[in-house]
Design a protein around this motif. Structure first.
Motif, PDB file in Angstrom:
ATOM      1  N   ARG A  53      23.216  70.105 -19.396  1.00 19.28           N
ATOM      2  CA  ARG A  53      22.476  68.880 -19.754  1.00 19.28           C
ATOM      3  C   ARG A  53      21.166  69.143 -20.467  1.00 19.28           C
ATOM      4  NH1 ARG A  53      23.583  65.779 -14.037  1.00 19.28           N
ATOM      5  NH2 ARG A  53      25.825  65.960 -14.160  1.00 19.28           N
ATOM      6  N   GLU A 103      20.073  66.818 -23.187  1.00 13.48           N
ATOM      7  CA  GLU A 103      19.608  65.486 -22.753  1.00 13.48           C
ATOM      8  C   GLU A 103      18.157  65.558 -22.276  1.00 13.48           C
ATOM      9  OE1 GLU A 103      22.665  63.286 -20.366  1.00 13.48           O
ATOM     10  OE2 GLU A 103      23.856  65.020 -20.930  1.00 13.48           O
ATOM     11  N   TRP A 104      17.833  66.655 -21.532  1.00 15.10           N
ATOM     12  CA  TRP A 104      16.438  66.861 -21.129  1.00 15.10           C
ATOM     13  C   TRP A 104      15.546  66.974 -22.374  1.00 15.10           C
ATOM     14  CZ3 TRP A 104      14.234  66.274 -16.536  1.00 15.10           C
ATOM     15  CH2 TRP A 104      15.037  66.344 -15.394  1.00 15.10           C
ATOM     16  N   ARG A 159      16.579  57.349 -18.509  1.00 12.76           N
ATOM     17  CA  ARG A 159      17.299  58.602 -18.716  1.00 12.76           C
ATOM     18  C   ARG A 159      16.730  59.715 -17.831  1.00 12.76           C
ATOM     19  NH1 ARG A 159      18.093  60.722 -24.720  1.00 12.76           N
ATOM     20  NH2 ARG A 159      20.233  61.318 -24.384  1.00 12.76           N
ATOM     21  N   ALA A 183      17.915  59.232 -14.362  1.00 13.41           N
ATOM     22  CA  ALA A 183      19.322  59.622 -14.215  1.00 13.41           C
ATOM     23  C   ALA A 183      19.447  61.145 -14.157  1.00 13.41           C
ATOM     24  CB  ALA A 183      20.137  59.075 -15.374  1.00 13.41           C
ATOM     25  N   LEU A 184      18.675  61.836 -14.999  1.00 14.65           N
ATOM     26  CA  LEU A 184      18.763  63.293 -15.023  1.00 14.65           C
ATOM     27  C   LEU A 184      18.195  63.897 -13.747  1.00 14.65           C
ATOM     28  CD1 LEU A 184      17.803  63.968 -18.737  1.00 14.65           C
ATOM     29  CD2 LEU A 184      19.973  64.503 -17.666  1.00 14.65           C
ATOM     30  N   ASN A 192      20.782  62.842 -10.887  1.00 10.85           N
ATOM     31  CA  ASN A 192      21.618  63.960 -11.263  1.00 10.85           C
ATOM     32  C   ASN A 192      22.903  64.149 -10.481  1.00 10.85           C
ATOM     33  OD1 ASN A 192      21.552  65.991 -13.098  1.00 10.85           O
ATOM     34  ND2 ASN A 192      20.843  67.504 -11.639  1.00 10.85           N
ATOM     35  N   THR A 226      25.078  58.137 -12.118  1.00  7.64           N
ATOM     36  CA  THR A 226      24.222  58.819 -13.097  1.00  7.64           C
ATOM     37  C   THR A 226      24.956  59.147 -14.410  1.00  7.64           C
ATOM     38  OG1 THR A 226      24.590  60.840 -11.870  1.00  7.64           O
ATOM     39  CG2 THR A 226      22.493  59.770 -11.539  1.00  7.64           C
ATOM     40  N   ARG A 228      23.357  58.170 -17.899  1.00  5.10           N
ATOM     41  CA  ARG A 228      23.141  59.194 -18.940  1.00  5.10           C
ATOM     42  C   ARG A 228      23.813  58.779 -20.234  1.00  5.10           C
ATOM     43  NH1 ARG A 228      26.006  63.831 -16.722  1.00  5.10           N
ATOM     44  NH2 ARG A 228      25.758  64.637 -18.823  1.00  5.10           N
ATOM     45  N   ASN A 273      25.010  64.397 -27.144  1.00  7.34           N
ATOM     46  CA  ASN A 273      24.762  63.904 -25.783  1.00  7.34           C
ATOM     47  C   ASN A 273      25.732  62.784 -25.405  1.00  7.34           C
ATOM     48  OD1 ASN A 273      22.713  65.691 -25.423  1.00  7.34           O
ATOM     49  ND2 ASN A 273      21.090  64.254 -26.000  1.00  7.34           N
ATOM     50  N   SER A 290      27.923  63.188 -22.136  1.00  8.42           N
ATOM     51  CA  SER A 290      27.802  62.241 -21.019  1.00  8.42           C
ATOM     52  C   SER A 290      29.084  61.423 -20.847  1.00  8.42           C
ATOM     53  CB  SER A 290      26.595  61.326 -21.220  1.00  8.42           C
ATOM     54  OG  SER A 290      26.673  60.695 -22.463  1.00  8.42           O
TER      55      SER A 290
END
Lengths: 163, 139
Positions: free
Chosen positions: A29, A32-33, A82, A85-86, A89, A98, A102, A147, A151
């Motif tokens: 992920r 996404e971070w 977001r 959600a991360l 997790n 999540t 995401r 992403n 996701s």
């Protein structure tokens, strides 16, 4: 009376579990971070400089579609959801949505950065502004495409597990 | 067809929406067909270490170390709880000792009262005999 400091230990355990969950899922992920950074950055920039769109021609298209404050609200809201959600997790049993959050975050990110890129492209054709922002914002939009794929793959796994 | 009437923004947005929708559909399909996430092993950047002929994945070792860390925290919590229980048991023991001493005192007092009652009964009996001998008639 018999008393323990149980709540402190429980909150510590929750933090340890959260950190362990983030570490475990990070390799899959990390993009996404990463994309939380430009979203928070642009949101912060619009907060500090509310008339930011006045300072560069390639933002004219964006202003045509919505006010700076609207863009700021949309970008910051999607970034915060977001981030939540991360962080959560999929570590806890009480919230298993999540992957969907995401996915929504990635989709919103894709939509936002494509509009930034499109605005720069439109202004290139209409006003002859720089093509550079098309490339940089376009890259962000492409990463959000990745992403969206990742996701939605997690959503597919979730659906398989739930069915 | 009048091509100039086509809005470039809408075309670009529609195209991008189609791409995102396709990516979502393909991703969901791939995830549904392969529900197991990719292993967090060498393929994900883990390093393989050979120890006495056994292959150990550093990521698994790290996970084990994390679990041991969590267990250490729990053991520490348990130790504190046990200390608390021990303290309360000591207090209970002291309270029972005090109670036992009080019961002892109570028993000796009861013994004394019983002795005195017997003495009073004997004295009353003697008094009755004296009254009979003196010509009186006990009722």
């Amino acid at each position: 009376m018999f008393r323990t400091n149980a709540p402190t230990w429980e909150s510590l355990m929750i933090w340890l579990r959260t950190i362990a969950g983030v570490r475990t899922h990070f390799p899959e992920r990390w993009t996404e971070w990463l994309m939380v950074v430009p979203a928070l950055g642009i949101g912060f920039a619009l907060q500090v400089q509310p008339d930011m769109f006045d300072h560069a021609v390639h933002y004219d298209g964006l202003r045509r579609w919505a006010e700076e404050s609207t863009w700021e609200a949309v970008i910051l809201t999607s970034a915060v959801f977001r981030l939540l959600a991360l962080f959560i997790n999929g570590t806890f049993d009480w919230f298993r949505w999540t992957p969907h959050l995401r996915f929504l975050g990635a989709f919103a990110g894709g939509a936002i950065w494509s509009q930034f890129s499109l605005s720069a492209l439109v202004m290139y054709f209409e006003a002859g502004s720089s093509l550079g922002p098309v490339m940089s914002y376009g890259t962000l939009a492409i990463v959000e495409g990745v992403n969206v794929f990742r996701s939605s793959r997690a959503v597919g796994r979730w659906a398989k597990g739930a069915s | 067809m009048n091509w100039t009437s086509i809005n470039f923004d809408n075309v670009a947005n529609g195209l991008w929406l189609v791409i995102l929708a396709l990516l979502s559909a393909i991703g969901a399909r791939v995830g549904f067909r392969n529900p197991t996430p990719p292993p967090a092993g060498p393929a994900a950047g883990g390093r393989m270490v050979e120890v006495a002929g056994a292959l150990i994945d550093t990521k698994h070792t790290q996970a084990l170390l994390d679990q041991i860390g969590l267990q250490t925290v729990l053991i520490e919590k348990q130790r504190k709880c046990l200390e608390e229980v021990d303290r309360h048991l000591s207090e209970l023991t002291r309270a029972l000792e005090v109670n036992t001493r009080a019961l002892d005192r109570n028993t000796s007092t009861a013994d004394r009262v019983e002795g005195n009652a017997e003495e009073v009964a004997r004295a009353l009996s003697g008094l009755r005999d004296e009254i009979i001998r003196g010509g009186g008639r006990p009722r």
